[in-house]
Design a protein around this motif. Structure first.
Motif, PDB file in Angstrom:
ATOM      1  N   MET A  63       0.847  -1.168   0.000  1.00  0.00           N
ATOM      2  CA  MET A  63       0.000   0.000   0.000  1.00  0.00           C
ATOM      3  C   MET A  63       0.901   1.242   0.000  1.00  0.00           C
ATOM      4  SD  MET A  63      -2.549   1.224   3.074  1.00  0.00           S
ATOM      5  CE  MET A  63      -3.896   0.182   2.589  1.00  0.00           C
ATOM      6  N   ILE A  64       0.523   2.212  -0.814  1.00  0.00           N
ATOM      7  CA  ILE A  64       1.255   3.472  -0.927  1.00  0.00           C
ATOM      8  C   ILE A  64       0.321   4.621  -0.539  1.00  0.00           C
ATOM      9  CG2 ILE A  64       2.474   5.041  -2.489  1.00  0.00           C
ATOM     10  CD1 ILE A  64       3.975   2.444  -2.062  1.00  0.00           C
ATOM     11  N   ALA A  65       0.810   5.510   0.309  1.00  0.00           N
ATOM     12  CA  ALA A  65       0.043   6.688   0.713  1.00  0.00           C
ATOM     13  C   ALA A  65       0.702   7.924   0.112  1.00  0.00           C
ATOM     14  CB  ALA A  65       0.018   6.805   2.230  1.00  0.00           C
ATOM     15  N   GLU A  66      -0.124   8.837  -0.371  1.00  0.00           N
ATOM     16  CA  GLU A  66       0.377  10.091  -0.929  1.00  0.00           C
ATOM     17  C   GLU A  66      -0.501  11.237  -0.455  1.00  0.00           C
ATOM     18  OE1 GLU A  66       0.852  10.070  -5.155  1.00  0.00           O
ATOM     19  OE2 GLU A  66       1.931   8.174  -5.136  1.00  0.00           O
ATOM     20  N   VAL A  67       0.131  12.394  -0.275  1.00  0.00           N
ATOM     21  CA  VAL A  67      -0.586  13.614   0.108  1.00  0.00           C
ATOM     22  C   VAL A  67      -0.432  14.617  -1.031  1.00  0.00           C
ATOM     23  CG1 VAL A  67      -0.735  15.524   1.743  1.00  0.00           C
ATOM     24  CG2 VAL A  67      -0.129  13.233   2.559  1.00  0.00           C
ATOM     25  N   ASP A  68      -1.555  15.126  -1.521  1.00  0.00           N
ATOM     26  CA  ASP A  68      -1.526  16.185  -2.532  1.00  0.00           C
ATOM     27  C   ASP A  68      -1.307  17.497  -1.789  1.00  0.00           C
ATOM     28  OD1 ASP A  68      -1.987  18.172  -4.385  1.00  0.00           O
ATOM     29  OD2 ASP A  68      -3.765  17.223  -5.242  1.00  0.00           O
ATOM     30  N   GLN A  69      -0.086  17.974  -1.796  1.00  0.00           N
ATOM     31  CA  GLN A  69       0.243  19.167  -1.022  1.00  0.00           C
ATOM     32  C   GLN A  69      -0.394  20.435  -1.586  1.00  0.00           C
ATOM     33  OE1 GLN A  69       4.478  19.101  -0.219  1.00  0.00           O
ATOM     34  NE2 GLN A  69       4.069  17.813   1.550  1.00  0.00           N
ATOM     35  N   ASN A  70      -0.870  20.389  -2.820  1.00  0.00           N
ATOM     36  CA  ASN A  70      -1.605  21.530  -3.370  1.00  0.00           C
ATOM     37  C   ASN A  70      -2.975  21.675  -2.728  1.00  0.00           C
ATOM     38  OD1 ASN A  70       0.430  22.302  -5.221  1.00  0.00           O
ATOM     39  ND2 ASN A  70      -0.251  20.725  -6.643  1.00  0.00           N
ATOM     40  N   GLU A  71      -3.480  20.576  -2.160  1.00  0.00           N
ATOM     41  CA  GLU A  71      -4.804  20.585  -1.534  1.00  0.00           C
ATOM     42  C   GLU A  71      -4.737  20.586  -0.010  1.00  0.00           C
ATOM     43  OE1 GLU A  71      -7.698  20.825  -3.263  1.00  0.00           O
ATOM     44  OE2 GLU A  71      -6.489  20.991  -5.071  1.00  0.00           O
ATOM     45  N   CYS A  72      -3.591  20.227   0.554  1.00  0.00           N
ATOM     46  CA  CYS A  72      -3.438  20.112   2.010  1.00  0.00           C
ATOM     47  C   CYS A  72      -3.664  21.474   2.670  1.00  0.00           C
ATOM     48  CB  CYS A  72      -2.044  19.587   2.342  1.00  0.00           C
ATOM     49  SG  CYS A  72      -1.734  19.407   4.118  1.00  0.00           S
ATOM     50  N   ILE A  73      -4.411  21.458   3.784  1.00  0.00           N
ATOM     51  CA  ILE A  73      -4.670  22.692   4.523  1.00  0.00           C
ATOM     52  C   ILE A  73      -3.871  22.756   5.825  1.00  0.00           C
ATOM     53  CG2 ILE A  73      -6.942  23.042   3.489  1.00  0.00           C
ATOM     54  CD1 ILE A  73      -8.171  21.870   6.080  1.00  0.00           C
ATOM     55  N   GLY A  74      -3.034  21.765   6.067  1.00  0.00           N
ATOM     56  CA  GLY A  74      -2.174  21.771   7.250  1.00  0.00           C
ATOM     57  C   GLY A  74      -2.895  21.594   8.564  1.00  0.00           C
ATOM     58  N   PRO A 127       6.589   1.790   1.260  1.00  0.00           N
ATOM     59  CA  PRO A 127       5.172   1.430   1.419  1.00  0.00           C
ATOM     60  C   PRO A 127       4.743   1.487   2.885  1.00  0.00           C
ATOM     61  CG  PRO A 127       6.477  -0.522   0.922  1.00  0.00           C
ATOM     62  CD  PRO A 127       7.402   0.648   0.821  1.00  0.00           C
ATOM     63  N   VAL A 128       3.431   1.620   3.063  1.00  0.00           N
ATOM     64  CA  VAL A 128       2.855   1.669   4.401  1.00  0.00           C
ATOM     65  C   VAL A 128       3.057   0.304   5.056  1.00  0.00           C
ATOM     66  CG1 VAL A 128       0.701   1.942   5.692  1.00  0.00           C
ATOM     67  CG2 VAL A 128       1.162   3.398   3.704  1.00  0.00           C
ATOM     68  N   PRO A 129       3.623   0.263   6.262  1.00  0.00           N
ATOM     69  CA  PRO A 129       3.768  -1.023   6.960  1.00  0.00           C
ATOM     70  C   PRO A 129       2.404  -1.688   7.153  1.00  0.00           C
ATOM     71  CG  PRO A 129       5.006   0.695   8.087  1.00  0.00           C
ATOM     72  CD  PRO A 129       4.168   1.370   7.040  1.00  0.00           C
ATOM     73  N   SER A 130       2.363  -2.989   7.032  1.00  0.00           N
ATOM     74  CA  SER A 130       1.083  -3.703   7.089  1.00  0.00           C
ATOM     75  C   SER A 130       0.330  -3.430   8.384  1.00  0.00           C
ATOM     76  CB  SER A 130       1.291  -5.203   6.899  1.00  0.00           C
ATOM     77  OG  SER A 130       2.153  -5.715   7.898  1.00  0.00           O
ATOM     78  N   ILE A 149      -4.660   6.618  -1.239  1.00  0.00           N
ATOM     79  CA  ILE A 149      -4.117   5.332  -0.823  1.00  0.00           C
ATOM     80  C   ILE A 149      -4.221   4.391  -2.013  1.00  0.00           C
ATOM     81  CG2 ILE A 149      -4.361   3.359   0.723  1.00  0.00           C
ATOM     82  CD1 ILE A 149      -3.641   5.778   2.336  1.00  0.00           C
ATOM     83  N   GLU A 150      -3.106   3.821  -2.421  1.00  0.00           N
ATOM     84  CA  GLU A 150      -3.110   2.817  -3.486  1.00  0.00           C
ATOM     85  C   GLU A 150      -2.805   1.473  -2.868  1.00  0.00           C
ATOM     86  OE1 GLU A 150      -0.789   3.589  -6.982  1.00  0.00           O
ATOM     87  OE2 GLU A 150      -1.055   5.743  -6.754  1.00  0.00           O
ATOM     88  N   GLU A 151      -3.685   0.527  -3.122  1.00  0.00           N
ATOM     89  CA  GLU A 151      -3.505  -0.831  -2.591  1.00  0.00           C
ATOM     90  C   GLU A 151      -2.372  -1.546  -3.268  1.00  0.00           C
ATOM     91  OE1 GLU A 151      -5.244  -2.166  -0.029  1.00  0.00           O
ATOM     92  OE2 GLU A 151      -6.461  -0.369   0.201  1.00  0.00           O
ATOM     93  N   ALA A 174      -2.138  12.711  13.396  1.00  0.00           N
ATOM     94  CA  ALA A 174      -2.856  12.331  14.610  1.00  0.00           C
ATOM     95  C   ALA A 174      -3.424  10.921  14.472  1.00  0.00           C
ATOM     96  CB  ALA A 174      -3.965  13.328  14.912  1.00  0.00           C
ATOM     97  N   PHE A 175      -3.903  10.575  13.267  1.00  0.00           N
ATOM     98  CA  PHE A 175      -4.428   9.233  13.002  1.00  0.00           C
ATOM     99  C   PHE A 175      -3.306   8.215  12.849  1.00  0.00           C
ATOM    100  CE2 PHE A 175      -8.344  11.354  11.517  1.00  0.00           C
ATOM    101  CZ  PHE A 175      -9.304  10.517  12.054  1.00  0.00           C
ATOM    102  N   CYS A 176      -2.241   8.598  12.153  1.00  0.00           N
ATOM    103  CA  CYS A 176      -1.215   7.623  11.778  1.00  0.00           C
ATOM    104  C   CYS A 176       0.169   8.280  11.715  1.00  0.00           C
ATOM    105  CB  CYS A 176      -1.581   6.990  10.434  1.00  0.00           C
ATOM    106  SG  CYS A 176      -0.562   5.582   9.988  1.00  0.00           S
ATOM    107  N   PRO A 177       0.784   8.519  12.872  1.00  0.00           N
ATOM    108  CA  PRO A 177       2.098   9.181  12.883  1.00  0.00           C
ATOM    109  C   PRO A 177       3.225   8.328  12.304  1.00  0.00           C
ATOM    110  CG  PRO A 177       1.493   8.476  15.090  1.00  0.00           C
ATOM    111  CD  PRO A 177       0.289   8.251  14.212  1.00  0.00           C
ATOM    112  N   GLU A 178       2.975   7.032  12.157  1.00  0.00           N
ATOM    113  CA  GLU A 178       3.991   6.154  11.574  1.00  0.00           C
ATOM    114  C   GLU A 178       4.149   6.378  10.072  1.00  0.00           C
ATOM    115  OE1 GLU A 178       2.057   4.336  15.105  1.00  0.00           O
ATOM    116  OE2 GLU A 178       1.264   5.040  13.196  1.00  0.00           O
ATOM    117  N   VAL A 179       3.153   7.000   9.439  1.00  0.00           N
ATOM    118  CA  VAL A 179       3.167   7.207   7.986  1.00  0.00           C
ATOM    119  C   VAL A 179       3.162   8.686   7.618  1.00  0.00           C
ATOM    120  CG1 VAL A 179       1.889   6.778   5.838  1.00  0.00           C
ATOM    121  CG2 VAL A 179       2.044   4.981   7.584  1.00  0.00           C
TER     122      VAL A 179
END
Length: 63
Positions: A1-12, A38-41, A61-63, A18-23
């Motif tokens: 699984m791959i996580a990405e943040v669109d920083q053009n849309e992020c409001i900070g 990749p995101v740890p299982s 999130i891409e599986e 807070a939900f997932c500090p490991e990622v």
């Protein structure tokens, strides 16, 4: 699984680390970034919750 943040849309809002500090963390520019890929299982559910809870809907999130 791959996580990405669109920083053009992020409001900070800091909700994803807070939900997932490991990622997710807040970068020096005040925007979120996915720093563990990749995101740890064992963190997959929390990463999905972070994506679902994002008020800006800027996490993918891409599986």
């Amino acid at each position: 699984m791959i996580a990405e943040v669109d920083q053009n849309e992020c409001i900070g809002c800091e909700s994803c680390p807070a939900f997932c500090p490991e990622v997710f963390r807040m970068g020096a520019d005040g925007l979120a970034e996915a720093y563990t890929n990749p995101v740890p299982s064992e963190c997959e559910e929390a990463a999905k919750e972070a994506a679902e809870g994002c008020p800006a809907h800027c996490i993918s999130i891409e599986e």
